[in-house]
Structures are given as C-alpha cells and as structure tokens.
Design an enzyme around this catalytic site. Structure first.
Site, PDB file in Angstrom:
ATOM      1  N   CYS A   1      -1.985   6.678   8.511  1.00 38.44           N
ATOM      2  CA  CYS A   1      -1.956   5.500   7.651  1.00 38.44           C
ATOM      3  C   CYS A   1      -1.032   5.822   6.477  1.00 38.44           C
ATOM      4  O   CYS A   1      -0.158   6.677   6.590  1.00 38.44           O
ATOM      5  CB  CYS A   1      -3.352   5.113   7.194  1.00 38.44           C
ATOM      6  SG  CYS A   1      -4.208   6.420   6.295  1.00 38.44           S
ATOM      7  N   VAL A   2      -1.214   5.197   5.353  1.00 36.00           N
ATOM      8  CA  VAL A   2      -0.303   5.385   4.221  1.00 36.00           C
ATOM      9  C   VAL A   2      -0.376   6.803   3.657  1.00 36.00           C
ATOM     10  O   VAL A   2       0.624   7.361   3.239  1.00 36.00           O
ATOM     11  CB  VAL A   2      -0.618   4.363   3.103  1.00 36.00           C
ATOM     12  CG1 VAL A   2       0.281   4.579   1.893  1.00 36.00           C
ATOM     13  CG2 VAL A   2      -0.457   2.955   3.635  1.00 36.00           C
TER      14      VAL A   2
END
Length: 468
Positions: free
Chosen positions: A27-28
C-alpha cells in the site's frame, strides 16, 4: 549492491525465506504479505533493518512498515527476489482469509464492507461538526448560536447540514453497494436495494416511534408496514447477503441470452419482498435491542462502560474487531441522536499518540525517534497503526500506559454523558463531531489522554535506562 536491493533481501530472510511467502503486495507505506507460517518470522532481525519502521500481523496478513516513496522500490526488488509475482490487495486478503476461523472471517467481512464507505461517513462527520459549531448555542454567544446572532449565515449552515446528512440519510445505499460487492453480487443492485429501503414513499424510520398510525400494504390479506430503514445497518446487511446469493443462484441457471431480462428483476423483486416482509422487521427489532443493551449499560454503569471500552479499545484495533463497532455507532446515532462509544475511540487515538511521543522524547535511538515522532503526529490526527504497531506494541509498556490513560478518560467522559452526533476523524480533530454541550468534558478527557500516557511512558522509559 544497492541499499534497496540489500534491504529487500534482508526482509525476505527475516520473513523465513522466499519459500515462506505465498503472495505480496503493498500500500502507500507497507508491504502486505501472506505468509505460510508466521512463526518463522525473525522479528528482531526485521526491526534491525534500517529502512523497516515496524511490523505487525493483522487479519491473517503480515505487514512491514517501510514508508511512503520507498515501499514501492523495495517491493519491486522483493518480488524479483521471491518470484511471487505482483498480487493485488484482494489476492492477499483471499490468501490470508484461508487461515482465519469463522469468527475472524465474519469480523473481516464487516471490515471489508465498512472500510470502503468510511471516507463518505468521516467526511459527513466533519461537515456535521462544522454545522454543530454554527448551530450550537453557547459556543460564541451566551445561550445563542452563531446563526441566531448572524441570521445571514443560517442558509449556509442549512446547506452544509444537507451535504453532511446525505451520507447518513442514504446510508443503506452505501452499505448496499459495499456489502453486495463483498458478497459477490452486482454492486449496482446493492445501491438500488439500499435506496429502496429509504424510498420517500415509506414512513421515515426516525418518525416510527412518534407515529401512532403506521401506513401498511395489504398483500392478499397480509398487512406489511410501510416503514423505511434510514440510518439502519442490519436490515440492509442481511438483505444484501440474500440479494447476492439469489443473483448468483440465478446466474448459474439462466442462459446468458436471458440473464439481462430475468436475473436483475427477479433478484430485486424477491429480495424486496423478503426485505419488507421478513428481514426488515426482524433485523429492525434486533438493531433496537442491541441499541437498548448498550444504552442500558452506559445509563446504569457509565464508569464501567467507560473503563472497559475506553481502556480496551486499542486491543480491539489490534484484533481488527473495532470495525464491528462501527455498526453499533451508526445504530446508536440513528436511534438516540448520538453515540457515546465514538468519543472514546477519538481519545484512544490520542493516548496512543502521547505514548509514542514520550518514546520520541525519551529515546536516544535516531531511528526510533524518527518513527515515534511521525507516528505520534499521525495518531493525534486519527491514524494510530504506525504508533501502535511500530512503537507502542514493540516495547509493550507504552501501549499499556496508553490504555490506562484511555480508560481513565473513558470513565470521565461517560460519567459526563459525552456523545458524538456523527462518526468523524479520530484524534484531536475529533472534537468537531462531539455535541457542543459536551465539549468541556471532552476536552478534560483529551487532557487526560495527552498527559497520563506521556508521563507514565516517559518516566518508565527513564527508569529502565537507569536500571540498565
């Protein structure tokens, strides 16, 4: 060898080797992994890697916190080393869910339904907070609201309130979309189902208790109440599950050439009749019973409810069970006009941030200071995972002291009857969702979760250093 490549190799080795990795995505800020055996993970070795800022396991996924901008570079090297191939977040969830027991799967299903609609609910909560400031008496003027004094602002407040209320008024539409999608049906039919349950022709659910004459349909002698389900969670959740299963059943048995003509109409008709005749009335009663149960506990044993929920909310986050209480919050808001649970969530966020901030001040380790400082700020703004999993759980005592501070604050604000009119952003901005009349008590609770976890964590950390 580049630093990124070396880091990826170290992570693979600490995770038990490439043979222990089933699938990987990111993810980020984090690598999100499905591991065959989490017992093979060398957590100490993982924490000693320079670019790794923390790691934790949740809902069958093992997650390694690396940081924005760097994680995608590490991930590219990671999949090159392991040969696992690029997986989607859904692939990881599916792989991870194989290791969950039935209760964990139910909790995960609720999380998967509510997480996609959280941005709409949180945004609505923030806007309702702005509306509360404009319309709440005694904030700017004695016994008068801002719009009472400045009447030219009244329409602006009205528009803000309309925009804010939309997500709550049409909540079954949002849940219908997300739930049917989760259960494998057509999300569009889920939206239609949800909106059908709040159709203007139905008696508004919020007026149900005030109306003596409830309109009914007469279906071949069977009376069916024409009641909507505004703000309700259970009716649309169960109806969405039924709709998805009926749709999948029909798709397997109706030829492709006739599916467009038959599947959706039959699915909606059958689900609609079941929703109004059986599902709605039963789940409406269950929802009210759940609300009454929580209300009775906090009415009769406010301090105990504050102690338990305020103190142990952080543990719910660790297990992922906190998502199940979103439904309770929404039900309380619908039935009573406010929730006494959500304010404790906001304070628990701050408590975790304060404990992490104490570690930032007390530590001399530059890597820990960097992680603790940024994660404390994140927790103060409502995102606690970096502080909890990267710092507090790693050392244990900051997590315990954060729970103690949160428990004390929970007792104070529940005895004072603090409620939130909506679900908003946790942490310090959380006061916007609190009913203006309760701001004073909430700010006292906020002071407790800022001071108590920080002081206890800081002095305990210093004491440990002196002993060493």
């Amino acid at each position: 060898m580049s630093k990124i490549r070396e880091t990826a190799e170290q992570i693979v080795e600490a995770l038990g080797g490439k043979d222990n990795i089933s699938a990987a995505t990111h993810c980020v800020t984090r690598l999100r992994l499905a591991l065959k055996d989490e017992g093979k993970v060398d957590e100490k070795a993982l924490e000693d890697i320079d670019l790794v800022k923390g790691s934790f396991s949740a809902n069958g996924q093992y997650q390694v916190v690396i940081g924005q901008g760097t994680v995608d570079k590490v991930y590219n090297e990671f999949i090159d080393i392991t040969g696992t191939g690029r997986a989607s977040k859904e692939d990881i969830k599916d792989e991870a869910s194989k290791k969950l027991n039935p209760l964990q799967r139910a909790i995960k299903a609720l999380a998967d339904i509510f997480i996609p609609i959280l941005p709409a609910i949180v945004t609505a909560g923030l806007l309702m907070g702005i509306n509360n400031i404009l319309t709440g008496p005694g904030i700017f003027y004695d016994e008068k609201s801002f719009i009472d004094v400045h009447k030219n602002w009244a329409d602006l407040a009205g528009i803000i309130n309309l925009i804010a209320n939309t997500a709550f008024v049409f909540l079954p539409g949002l849940i219908g979309w997300s739930a049917v999608k989760k259960f494998g049906g057509s999300p569009l039919l889920g939206i239609v189902l949800g909106l059908m349950l709040v159709h203007p022709d139905l008696l508004n659910a919020w007026d149900y208790g005030k109306t003596k004459d409830i309109p009914t349909w007469n279906l071949f002698g069977l009376p069916i109440e024409k009641v909507g389900y505004q703000g309700q969670v259970l009716p649309v959740l169960i109806a969405s599950y039924v709709l998805a299963k009926i749709e999948l059943f029909l798709k397997k048995r109706i030829p492709d050439s006739l599916q467009l003509l038959l599947v959706a109409p039959i699915t909606l008709l059958v689900t609609g009749f079941l929703a109004f005749i059986v599902i709605g009335p039963i789940t409406f009663s269950i929802g009210n019973a759940v609300t009454d149960f929580f209300v009775s506990i906090f009415d009769n044993f406010a301090w105990l409810g504050g102690l338990i929920y305020g103190g142990f909310y952080a543990l719910l986050v660790v297990t992922g069970m906190h998502h199940t209480f979103l439904a309770v919050d929404l039900q309380l808001i619908s039935n009573t006009g406010g929730t006494f649970l959500w304010p404790m969530l906001a304070l628990s966020n701050i408590a975790q941030g304060s404990a992490a901030l104490a570690m930032f001040v007390a530590s001399r380790d530059e890597k820990l200071k960097g992680l603790a400082g940024t994660s404390a700020l994140s927790a103060y703004l409502g995102i606690t995972e970096p502080a909890m999993f990267g710092v507090n759980l790693r050392f244990r005592y900051p997590f315990i002291f954060a729970m103690i501070g949160s428990a004390i604050a929970g007792i104070v604000i529940t005895i004072a009857g603090v409620k939130a009119s909506s679900i908003g952003v946790g942490g310090i901005p959380g006061f916007l969702s609190i009913l203006p009349g309760s701001w004073g008590s909430f700010f006292i609770g906020m002071g407790i979760v800022i001071v108590v976890p920080f002081v206890l964590t800081y002095f305990y950390a210093k004491l440990k250093k002196e002993k060493k």
